[in-house]
Design a protein around this motif. Sequence first.
Motif, PDB file in Angstrom:
ATOM      1  N   THR A 105      30.966  -9.932 118.910  1.00  0.00           N
ATOM      2  CA  THR A 105      30.306  -9.204 119.982  1.00  0.00           C
ATOM      3  C   THR A 105      30.931  -8.851 121.258  1.00  0.00           C
ATOM      4  O   THR A 105      30.712  -7.841 121.820  1.00  0.00           O
ATOM      5  CB  THR A 105      28.872  -9.330 120.073  1.00  0.00           C
ATOM      6  OG1 THR A 105      28.731 -10.514 120.767  1.00  0.00           O
ATOM      7  CG2 THR A 105      28.274  -9.518 118.921  1.00  0.00           C
ATOM      8  N   GLY A 106      31.505  -9.881 121.686  1.00  0.00           N
ATOM      9  CA  GLY A 106      32.320  -9.918 123.145  1.00  0.00           C
ATOM     10  C   GLY A 106      31.204  -9.315 124.237  1.00  0.00           C
ATOM     11  O   GLY A 106      31.682  -8.948 125.507  1.00  0.00           O
ATOM     12  N   GLY A 107      29.926  -9.866 124.116  1.00  0.00           N
ATOM     13  CA  GLY A 107      28.966  -9.768 125.301  1.00  0.00           C
ATOM     14  C   GLY A 107      28.516  -8.268 125.237  1.00  0.00           C
ATOM     15  O   GLY A 107      27.530  -8.043 126.053  1.00  0.00           O
ATOM     16  N   ASP A 108      28.731  -7.389 124.625  1.00  0.00           N
ATOM     17  CA  ASP A 108      28.095  -6.056 124.479  1.00  0.00           C
ATOM     18  C   ASP A 108      26.743  -6.219 123.686  1.00  0.00           C
ATOM     19  O   ASP A 108      26.985  -6.404 122.595  1.00  0.00           O
ATOM     20  CB  ASP A 108      29.111  -5.287 123.579  1.00  0.00           C
ATOM     21  CG  ASP A 108      28.743  -3.622 123.654  1.00  0.00           C
ATOM     22  OD1 ASP A 108      27.351  -3.388 123.437  1.00  0.00           O
ATOM     23  OD2 ASP A 108      29.510  -2.854 123.945  1.00  0.00           O
ATOM     24  N   ALA A 109      25.840  -5.940 124.182  1.00  0.00           N
ATOM     25  CA  ALA A 109      24.375  -5.992 123.779  1.00  0.00           C
ATOM     26  C   ALA A 109      24.238  -5.276 122.568  1.00  0.00           C
ATOM     27  O   ALA A 109      23.494  -5.502 121.562  1.00  0.00           O
ATOM     28  CB  ALA A 109      23.386  -5.856 124.996  1.00  0.00           C
ATOM     29  N   LEU A 110      24.624  -3.830 122.967  1.00  0.00           N
ATOM     30  CA  LEU A 110      24.145  -2.883 121.715  1.00  0.00           C
ATOM     31  C   LEU A 110      25.173  -3.269 120.261  1.00  0.00           C
ATOM     32  O   LEU A 110      24.701  -2.969 119.313  1.00  0.00           O
ATOM     33  CB  LEU A 110      24.541  -1.512 121.943  1.00  0.00           C
ATOM     34  CG  LEU A 110      24.396  -0.290 121.023  1.00  0.00           C
ATOM     35  CD1 LEU A 110      22.997  -0.324 120.418  1.00  0.00           C
ATOM     36  CD2 LEU A 110      24.694   1.043 121.548  1.00  0.00           C
ATOM     37  N   LEU A 111      26.614  -3.779 120.584  1.00  0.00           N
ATOM     38  CA  LEU A 111      27.108  -4.012 119.614  1.00  0.00           C
ATOM     39  C   LEU A 111      26.716  -5.323 118.919  1.00  0.00           C
ATOM     40  O   LEU A 111      26.741  -5.475 117.810  1.00  0.00           O
ATOM     41  CB  LEU A 111      28.545  -4.323 120.072  1.00  0.00           C
ATOM     42  CG  LEU A 111      29.657  -4.918 118.988  1.00  0.00           C
ATOM     43  CD1 LEU A 111      29.820  -3.944 117.973  1.00  0.00           C
ATOM     44  CD2 LEU A 111      30.963  -5.040 119.828  1.00  0.00           C
ATOM     45  N   ALA A 112      26.118  -6.281 119.677  1.00  0.00           N
ATOM     46  CA  ALA A 112      25.571  -7.533 119.104  1.00  0.00           C
ATOM     47  C   ALA A 112      24.310  -7.002 118.149  1.00  0.00           C
ATOM     48  O   ALA A 112      24.258  -7.831 117.156  1.00  0.00           O
ATOM     49  CB  ALA A 112      24.999  -8.418 120.250  1.00  0.00           C
TER      50      ALA A 112
ATOM     51  N   ILE B  64      22.660 -12.342 128.180  1.00  0.00           N
ATOM     52  CA  ILE B  64      22.102 -10.902 128.194  1.00  0.00           C
ATOM     53  C   ILE B  64      20.983 -10.768 129.092  1.00  0.00           C
ATOM     54  O   ILE B  64      19.832 -11.122 129.081  1.00  0.00           O
ATOM     55  CB  ILE B  64      22.108 -10.141 127.003  1.00  0.00           C
ATOM     56  CG1 ILE B  64      23.002 -10.597 125.762  1.00  0.00           C
ATOM     57  CG2 ILE B  64      21.471  -8.754 127.121  1.00  0.00           C
ATOM     58  CD1 ILE B  64      22.719  -9.904 124.482  1.00  0.00           C
TER      59      ILE B  64
ATOM     60  N   HIS C 238      17.049  -5.642 126.125  1.00  0.00           N
ATOM     61  CA  HIS C 238      18.503  -5.711 125.361  1.00  0.00           C
ATOM     62  C   HIS C 238      18.234  -7.044 124.581  1.00  0.00           C
ATOM     63  O   HIS C 238      18.700  -7.291 123.360  1.00  0.00           O
ATOM     64  CB  HIS C 238      19.764  -5.627 126.086  1.00  0.00           C
ATOM     65  CG  HIS C 238      19.756  -4.304 126.845  1.00  0.00           C
ATOM     66  ND1 HIS C 238      20.851  -3.968 127.560  1.00  0.00           N
ATOM     67  CD2 HIS C 238      18.942  -3.173 126.475  1.00  0.00           C
ATOM     68  CE1 HIS C 238      20.712  -2.642 127.891  1.00  0.00           C
ATOM     69  NE2 HIS C 238      19.653  -2.211 127.476  1.00  0.00           N
TER      70      HIS C 238
ATOM     71  N   TRP D 130      18.506   1.435 118.632  1.00  0.00           N
ATOM     72  CA  TRP D 130      19.134   1.932 119.857  1.00  0.00           C
ATOM     73  C   TRP D 130      18.364   2.802 120.685  1.00  0.00           C
ATOM     74  O   TRP D 130      18.308   2.497 121.928  1.00  0.00           O
ATOM     75  CB  TRP D 130      20.184   2.839 119.265  1.00  0.00           C
ATOM     76  CG  TRP D 130      20.843   3.475 120.348  1.00  0.00           C
ATOM     77  CD1 TRP D 130      21.756   3.130 121.291  1.00  0.00           C
ATOM     78  CD2 TRP D 130      20.954   4.988 120.485  1.00  0.00           C
ATOM     79  NE1 TRP D 130      21.987   4.126 122.090  1.00  0.00           N
ATOM     80  CE2 TRP D 130      21.744   5.561 121.507  1.00  0.00           C
ATOM     81  CE3 TRP D 130      20.410   6.214 119.728  1.00  0.00           C
ATOM     82  CZ2 TRP D 130      22.056   6.567 121.924  1.00  0.00           C
ATOM     83  CZ3 TRP D 130      20.785   7.484 120.036  1.00  0.00           C
ATOM     84  CH2 TRP D 130      21.351   7.744 120.989  1.00  0.00           C
TER      85      TRP D 130
ATOM     86  N   PHE E 292      17.576   0.610 124.141  1.00  0.00           N
ATOM     87  CA  PHE E 292      18.688   0.977 125.110  1.00  0.00           C
ATOM     88  C   PHE E 292      18.572   2.284 125.685  1.00  0.00           C
ATOM     89  O   PHE E 292      18.959   2.488 126.987  1.00  0.00           O
ATOM     90  CB  PHE E 292      19.991   0.936 124.040  1.00  0.00           C
ATOM     91  CG  PHE E 292      20.433  -0.677 123.620  1.00  0.00           C
ATOM     92  CD1 PHE E 292      21.081  -1.329 124.466  1.00  0.00           C
ATOM     93  CD2 PHE E 292      19.869  -1.011 122.528  1.00  0.00           C
ATOM     94  CE1 PHE E 292      21.241  -2.613 124.033  1.00  0.00           C
ATOM     95  CE2 PHE E 292      20.089  -2.182 121.969  1.00  0.00           C
ATOM     96  CZ  PHE E 292      20.909  -2.999 122.744  1.00  0.00           C
TER      97      PHE E 292
END
Length: 430
Positions: A311-318, A353, A358, A423, A427
């Motif tokens: 995910t690299g720290g991206d909340a939506l991607l996670a 996060i 999120h 989403w 978000f």
Amino acid sequence: MSTAVAVTVFVIAYVFIATEKIPKTVAALAGAGVVLALGISGSDDAFFSEDTGIDWNVVFLLLGMMIIVGILRRTGVFEYVAIWAAKRAKGSPLRVMILLSLITAVASAFLDNVTTVLLIAPVTLLVCDRLDIKPVPFLIAEVLASNIGGTATLIGDPPNIIIGSRAGLDFNDFLVNLAPIVAIEIVVFSLLLPRLFRGSFTVDPARVADVMALNEREAIQNPKLLLKSGAVLLAVLAAFVLHSVIHIEPSVVALLGAGVLVLLSGTEPKQYLAGVEWETLLFFAGLFIMIGALVKTGVIGTLARLAADATGGDALLAVMLILGVSALLSGFIDNIPYVATMSPLVLALTNDIPDPAHSEALWWSLAIGADFGGNMTAVGASANVVMLGIAARSGTPISFWEFTKKGAVVTVITVLVAAPYLWLRYFVFS
């Protein structure tokens, strides 16, 4: 080496379960025997560990409820409900399917979905017998509905209990956050049924007329036993709902309820044990041991960690990754050990996060993915296995692929519907 062996044994056993070349119970127990014999899992791992062993809470919950349902069946109440449902649906098989699926979904939100399946399956078999139609599509539709409906609350699906404990979420948290999407999914599912089971709704008008002429009240054979059974069942269900207050495990409640009902009814052991699906219980034991070997060797943990790291720290991607991966993996391994393994990793992600909305969305994506993903295959959720066992004993077996062809479609559609909900709610409008 042990990791490779554990994976190999699981894959081979899974192939046999899926192809039904040998009985699924034999395949599961043989796989469990191999991992035990080779020392990949020991007796402590298989019989005493909460993380890698047999989930005795599931096994004894099933045993207790099977005994209660077996005694309840002697009252004629299932015949009563079957006739009532068929008459309310005017004998239309499609309306019967929708009605029973809705009943199953709502009941699964307030009971665990395995208990709901145990209660609704006998009714379904009787309805289909009265209308002289094949019960398999109806049984599949109901168990799919049970896994969707059970997502709505803390107690509806076992993975939710694990998530609630790990995340500190209570009954109302689940109801507020998951009930809306479950309601949407049930509407979508109901609209999908005519296409999903096309060709399953032909019925002889003469049989419909016969059903409409029946008096459901005449089906009750033992009113006194019905009162006793109803009182015990209500007490058991109340204890399930009040689990967070009374702190008694549902398995203990079910066993106590079964014991009390046996005493009150005076039922002979031969009678109440006849309703127990012994093969189903043994299949669960073998499956838990094999999955426990995957947990012990780190296979499940590694897969979950790779998904989390991506995910690299991206909340939506996670959120979306957890949703998709959870749905996929929960379709092929029981969603209980998957969630038990994944929840610590989700907890670690939430700490990184800052936005509370999120971070909380991660838990809901895990719950939705694991619960809806349980519909993908015949072994994805406990309720699926129980329903297949009931169908086999009734003389109308459901094959692994017959279930999976329908379950996979429902899983994909429900997950696709859930993604924009997560989403938008957490978000866009948070």
